[in-house]
Design an enzyme around this catalytic site. Structure first.
Site, PDB file in Angstrom:
ATOM      1  N   TYR A 151     -17.646   7.134  -4.850  1.00  0.00           N
ATOM      2  CA  TYR A 151     -17.429   5.750  -4.413  1.00  0.00           C
ATOM      3  C   TYR A 151     -18.761   5.059  -4.151  1.00  0.00           C
ATOM      4  O   TYR A 151     -19.050   4.000  -4.722  1.00  0.00           O
ATOM      5  CB  TYR A 151     -16.571   5.765  -3.153  1.00  0.00           C
ATOM      6  N   GLY A 154     -20.920   4.949  -7.284  1.00  0.00           N
ATOM      7  CA  GLY A 154     -20.226   4.091  -8.259  1.00  0.00           C
ATOM      8  C   GLY A 154     -20.439   2.626  -7.911  1.00  0.00           C
ATOM      9  O   GLY A 154     -20.774   1.796  -8.773  1.00  0.00           O
ATOM     10  N   ASN A 180     -15.663  -2.575   6.844  1.00  0.00           N
ATOM     11  CA  ASN A 180     -14.277  -2.170   7.116  1.00  0.00           C
ATOM     12  C   ASN A 180     -13.369  -3.355   7.449  1.00  0.00           C
ATOM     13  O   ASN A 180     -13.571  -4.028   8.460  1.00  0.00           O
ATOM     14  CB  ASN A 180     -14.227  -1.189   8.288  1.00  0.00           C
ATOM     15  N   ARG A 192      -6.926   5.604   5.981  1.00  0.00           N
ATOM     16  CA  ARG A 192      -7.952   4.858   6.718  1.00  0.00           C
ATOM     17  C   ARG A 192      -7.599   4.842   8.196  1.00  0.00           C
ATOM     18  O   ARG A 192      -6.443   4.949   8.583  1.00  0.00           O
ATOM     19  CB  ARG A 192      -8.084   3.428   6.168  1.00  0.00           C
ATOM     20  N   ASN A 196      -3.867   4.767   9.807  1.00  0.00           N
ATOM     21  CA  ASN A 196      -3.480   6.065  10.383  1.00  0.00           C
ATOM     22  C   ASN A 196      -3.102   5.931  11.859  1.00  0.00           C
ATOM     23  O   ASN A 196      -2.025   6.358  12.274  1.00  0.00           O
ATOM     24  CB  ASN A 196      -4.653   7.057  10.295  1.00  0.00           C
ATOM     25  N   GLY A 213     -15.173  11.331  18.094  1.00  0.00           N
ATOM     26  CA  GLY A 213     -14.729   9.937  18.219  1.00  0.00           C
ATOM     27  C   GLY A 213     -15.823   8.989  18.657  1.00  0.00           C
ATOM     28  O   GLY A 213     -15.554   7.823  18.974  1.00  0.00           O
ATOM     29  N   THR A 216     -19.037   4.958  15.093  1.00  0.00           N
ATOM     30  CA  THR A 216     -18.614   3.558  15.227  1.00  0.00           C
ATOM     31  C   THR A 216     -18.307   2.919  13.872  1.00  0.00           C
ATOM     32  O   THR A 216     -18.844   3.325  12.829  1.00  0.00           O
ATOM     33  CB  THR A 216     -19.698   2.701  15.909  1.00  0.00           C
TER      34      THR A 216
HETATM   35  P1  NAD Z   1      -6.741  -1.185  -2.304  1.00  0.00           P
HETATM   36  O1  NAD Z   1      -6.733   0.261  -2.686  1.00  0.00           O
HETATM   37  O2  NAD Z   1      -5.588  -1.708  -1.535  1.00  0.00           O
HETATM   38  O3  NAD Z   1      -6.926  -2.102  -3.579  1.00  0.00           O
HETATM   39  C1  NAD Z   1      -7.552  -1.699  -4.767  1.00  0.00           C
HETATM   40  C2  NAD Z   1      -6.713  -2.171  -5.925  1.00  0.00           C
HETATM   41  O4  NAD Z   1      -7.359  -1.812  -7.158  1.00  0.00           O
HETATM   42  C3  NAD Z   1      -5.333  -1.508  -5.954  1.00  0.00           C
HETATM   43  O5  NAD Z   1      -4.340  -2.481  -6.178  1.00  0.00           O
HETATM   44  C4  NAD Z   1      -5.435  -0.529  -7.120  1.00  0.00           C
HETATM   45  O6  NAD Z   1      -4.184  -0.261  -7.722  1.00  0.00           O
HETATM   46  C5  NAD Z   1      -6.403  -1.255  -8.029  1.00  0.00           C
HETATM   47  N1  NAD Z   1      -7.101  -0.373  -8.970  1.00  0.00           N
HETATM   48  C6  NAD Z   1      -7.711   0.807  -8.698  1.00  0.00           C
HETATM   49  N2  NAD Z   1      -8.252   1.305  -9.817  1.00  0.00           N
HETATM   50  C7  NAD Z   1      -7.988   0.413 -10.823  1.00  0.00           C
HETATM   51  C8  NAD Z   1      -8.286   0.371 -12.207  1.00  0.00           C
HETATM   52  N3  NAD Z   1      -8.976   1.360 -12.804  1.00  0.00           N
HETATM   53  N4  NAD Z   1      -7.859  -0.689 -12.933  1.00  0.00           N
HETATM   54  C9  NAD Z   1      -7.151  -1.697 -12.344  1.00  0.00           C
HETATM   55  N5  NAD Z   1      -6.832  -1.700 -11.027  1.00  0.00           N
HETATM   56  C10 NAD Z   1      -7.261  -0.663 -10.274  1.00  0.00           C
HETATM   57  O7  NAD Z   1      -8.105  -1.424  -1.504  1.00  0.00           O
HETATM   58  P2  NAD Z   1      -8.676  -2.736  -0.818  1.00  0.00           P
HETATM   59  O8  NAD Z   1      -8.981  -2.386   0.583  1.00  0.00           O
HETATM   60  O9  NAD Z   1      -7.829  -3.914  -1.105  1.00  0.00           O
HETATM   61  O10 NAD Z   1     -10.083  -2.881  -1.564  1.00  0.00           O
HETATM   62  C11 NAD Z   1     -10.290  -3.854  -2.566  1.00  0.00           C
HETATM   63  C12 NAD Z   1     -11.759  -3.827  -2.978  1.00  0.00           C
HETATM   64  O11 NAD Z   1     -12.578  -4.126  -1.851  1.00  0.00           O
HETATM   65  C13 NAD Z   1     -12.221  -2.482  -3.525  1.00  0.00           C
HETATM   66  O12 NAD Z   1     -13.104  -2.695  -4.592  1.00  0.00           O
HETATM   67  C14 NAD Z   1     -12.955  -1.880  -2.360  1.00  0.00           C
HETATM   68  O13 NAD Z   1     -13.965  -0.979  -2.781  1.00  0.00           O
HETATM   69  C15 NAD Z   1     -13.543  -3.106  -1.684  1.00  0.00           C
HETATM   70  N6  NAD Z   1     -13.800  -2.857  -0.260  1.00  0.00           N
HETATM   71  C16 NAD Z   1     -12.779  -2.814   0.644  1.00  0.00           C
HETATM   72  C17 NAD Z   1     -13.060  -2.534   1.984  1.00  0.00           C
HETATM   73  C18 NAD Z   1     -11.979  -2.508   3.026  1.00  0.00           C
HETATM   74  O14 NAD Z   1     -12.285  -2.211   4.174  1.00  0.00           O
HETATM   75  N7  NAD Z   1     -10.739  -2.815   2.746  1.00  0.00           N
HETATM   76  C19 NAD Z   1     -14.377  -2.299   2.392  1.00  0.00           C
HETATM   77  C20 NAD Z   1     -15.373  -2.330   1.438  1.00  0.00           C
HETATM   78  C21 NAD Z   1     -15.089  -2.620   0.125  1.00  0.00           C
HETATM   79  N1  UDP Z   2     -11.053   8.512  11.195  1.00  0.00           N
HETATM   80  C1  UDP Z   2     -10.466   9.131  12.277  1.00  0.00           C
HETATM   81  N2  UDP Z   2      -9.138   9.443  12.193  1.00  0.00           N
HETATM   82  C2  UDP Z   2      -8.382   9.138  11.113  1.00  0.00           C
HETATM   83  C3  UDP Z   2      -8.996   8.494  10.013  1.00  0.00           C
HETATM   84  C4  UDP Z   2     -10.340   8.204  10.095  1.00  0.00           C
HETATM   85  O1  UDP Z   2     -11.110   9.416  13.296  1.00  0.00           O
HETATM   86  O2  UDP Z   2      -7.181   9.444  11.129  1.00  0.00           O
HETATM   87  C5  UDP Z   2     -12.485   8.149  11.298  1.00  0.00           C
HETATM   88  C6  UDP Z   2     -13.340   8.562  10.114  1.00  0.00           C
HETATM   89  O3  UDP Z   2     -13.820   9.873  10.284  1.00  0.00           O
HETATM   90  C7  UDP Z   2     -14.444   7.527  10.169  1.00  0.00           C
HETATM   91  C8  UDP Z   2     -13.749   6.273  10.709  1.00  0.00           C
HETATM   92  O4  UDP Z   2     -12.553   6.736  11.322  1.00  0.00           O
HETATM   93  O5  UDP Z   2     -15.441   7.929  11.071  1.00  0.00           O
HETATM   94  C9  UDP Z   2     -13.400   5.258   9.624  1.00  0.00           C
HETATM   95  O6  UDP Z   2     -12.716   5.928   8.605  1.00  0.00           O
HETATM   96  P1  UDP Z   2     -12.062   5.164   7.368  1.00  0.00           P
HETATM   97  O7  UDP Z   2     -11.568   6.228   6.441  1.00  0.00           O
HETATM   98  O8  UDP Z   2     -11.091   4.152   7.833  1.00  0.00           O
HETATM   99  O9  UDP Z   2     -13.246   4.339   6.710  1.00  0.00           O
HETATM  100  P2  UDP Z   2     -14.764   4.658   6.322  1.00  0.00           P
HETATM  101  O10 UDP Z   2     -15.150   6.025   6.795  1.00  0.00           O
HETATM  102  O11 UDP Z   2     -14.789   4.540   4.844  1.00  0.00           O
HETATM  103  O12 UDP Z   2     -15.517   3.599   7.029  1.00  0.00           O
END
Ligand code: NAD
Ligand code: UDP
Ligand code: UDP
Length: 319
Positions: A151, A154, A180, A192, A196, A213, A216
């Site tokens: 991720y 990528g 987030n 997430r 969760n 825990g 942050t």
């Molecule tokens: P999500 O998983 O709900 O949405 C991602 C969408 O992309 C889904 O509908 C999935 O089916 C689609 N998808 C995945 N692979 C695909 C492919 N190969 N072709 C077409 N569609 C595809 O996640 P989200 O939280 O809505 O995230 C959306 C975007 O924002 C992502 O690119 C993610 O990396 C970015 N982002 C989200 C967060 C967050 O906290 N939600 C944080 C940082 C970045």
């Molecule tokens: N986390 C947690 N309990 C859960 C899921 C996640 O304590 O059930 C923690 C995880 O280890 C991380 C933070 O919460 O430190 C955020 O995790 P999340 O997967 O939501 O997002 P990211 O790590 O990608 O920011």
């Protein structure tokens, strides 16, 4: 009038049936845009956009962005990519392909059309950060071979591609680094932390805190995030980003658990589980650039956003 700002514009949202994408589609339609939602439904669902299907300006297309796509649009938001660690680690090779091949295809499409294209990048490009809070000019601290690398790397490579298409082909790009974000339509089983904790609290199951825990995160409500993305897309071509969008309010996972317990009225116990490898210890956006450029800052405090999210999960999954 804001509602007509996008009138007649054809906008494509990849990942449009996902959590963030579905909210973005909704807002674009409200502006009067024609919206093409492209998704392979890996983590998104048709249910997320079911309420938009009657809108004559809305169209969905099942397509995987790792394959070429030939359509005619004016603007592209590239959100396609699984976003939760559980989902993106499920098939890590496909995750990298989605970020990298997906970016190449969408950039190729944008180049052919000379369309403005926005990339949904992530705070994960900063990895487990040694600079806190994270400004855009921090280069990050990422393990290239760990379980999160599919991720993180990528998304980093996608940013590289965006800036090279910009420099090499003069393509108008916007790279936004999303921190987030949470809200209604998060996938209930995506692992997430917000989804969760809420599902566990509503079901009376133990709240699983990974590690002690004390790590942050800074949580942004989805409406604030989408507003920031829309404003950024509207800026002139000289503004490429990268631009942090997130809420600088920073909380430990213990504090988040306590908030969720209080807001749900749940008596779930807290249990501790092993901390996943390479889990970032701290994360908080420096949003000075976004504030100055977009006259934007988050409006929804964590307690209020959590209450709205809890109401959604309660109504949708626990009644
Ligand atoms: P999500 O998983 O709900 O949405 C991602 C969408 O992309 C889904 O509908 C999935 O089916 C689609 N998808 C995945 N692979 C695909 C492919 N190969 N072709 C077409 N569609 C595809 O996640 P989200 O939280 O809505 O995230 C959306 C975007 O924002 C992502 O690119 C993610 O990396 C970015 N982002 C989200 C967060 C967050 O906290 N939600 C944080 C940082 C970045
Ligand atoms: N986390 C947690 N309990 C859960 C899921 C996640 O304590 O059930 C923690 C995880 O280890 C991380 C933070 O919460 O430190 C955020 O995790 P999340 O997967 O939501 O997002 P990211 O790590 O990608 O920011
Ligand atoms: N592409 C696409 N739709 C288009 C134009 C291009 O999906 O409308 C894809 C195509 O697969 C191509 C990639 O985008 O390989 C990169 O395009 P570019 O023009 O940058 O390079 P090419 O590989 O065509 O030389």
């Amino acid at each position: 009038m804001t509602a007509l700002r996008g009138y007649g514009k054809r906008v494509m949202v990849t990942g449009g049936a996902g959590f963030l994408g579905s909210h973005l589609c909704e807002r674009l339609l409200a502006r009067g845009c024609e919206v093409l939602c492209v998704d392979n439904y890996f983590t998104g669902s048709r249910q997320n956009v079911a309420h938009l299907l009657d809108n004559r300006l809305f169209e969905t297309m099942r397509h995987d962005v790792t394959f070429p796509l030939y359509v005619e649009v004016d603007e592209i938001y590239n959100l396609a990519c699984p976003a939760s660690p559980v989902h993106y680690q499920h098939d890590p090779v496909q995750t990298t392909k989605t970020s990298v091949h997906g970016a190449i295809n969408m950039l190729g499409l944008a180049k052919r059309l000379n369309a403005k294209i926005l990339q949904a990048s992530t705070s994960e490009v900063y990895g487990d950060p040694s600079v806190h809070p994270q400004p855009e000019d921090y280069w990050g601290h990422v393990n290239a071979i760990g379980p999160r690398a599919c991720y993180d790397e990528g998304k980093r490579c996608a940013e590289t591609l965006f800036f090279d298409y910009h420099r090499q082909h003069g393509l108008p790009i916007k790279v936004v680094r999303i921190f987030n974000t949470y809200g209604p339509r998060m996938h209930p089983n995506d692992g997430r932390v917000v989804s969760n904790f809420i599902m566990q609290a509503l079901r009376g199951e133990p709240i699983t805190i990974y590690g002690d825990g004390s790590q942050t995160r800074s949580f942004c409500y989805v409406d604030d995030l989408v507003e920031g993305m829309l404003r950024f897309m509207d800026t002139g071509a000289e503004h490429t980003g990268p631009l942090n969008i997130g809420n600088p309010g920073e909380f430990t996972m213990l504090e988040l658990a306590e908030k969720v317990l209080r807001l749900t009225g749940s008596s779930s116990p807290i249990v501790h589980k092993e901390l996943p490898q390479d889990d970032p210890k701290q994360r908080r956006p420096d949003i000075a650039r976004a504030k100055a450029l977009l006259d934007w800052e988050p409006q929804v405090p964590l307690d209020e956003g959590l209450a709205r999210t809890i109401a959604y999960f309660r109504q949708r999954f626990v009644t």
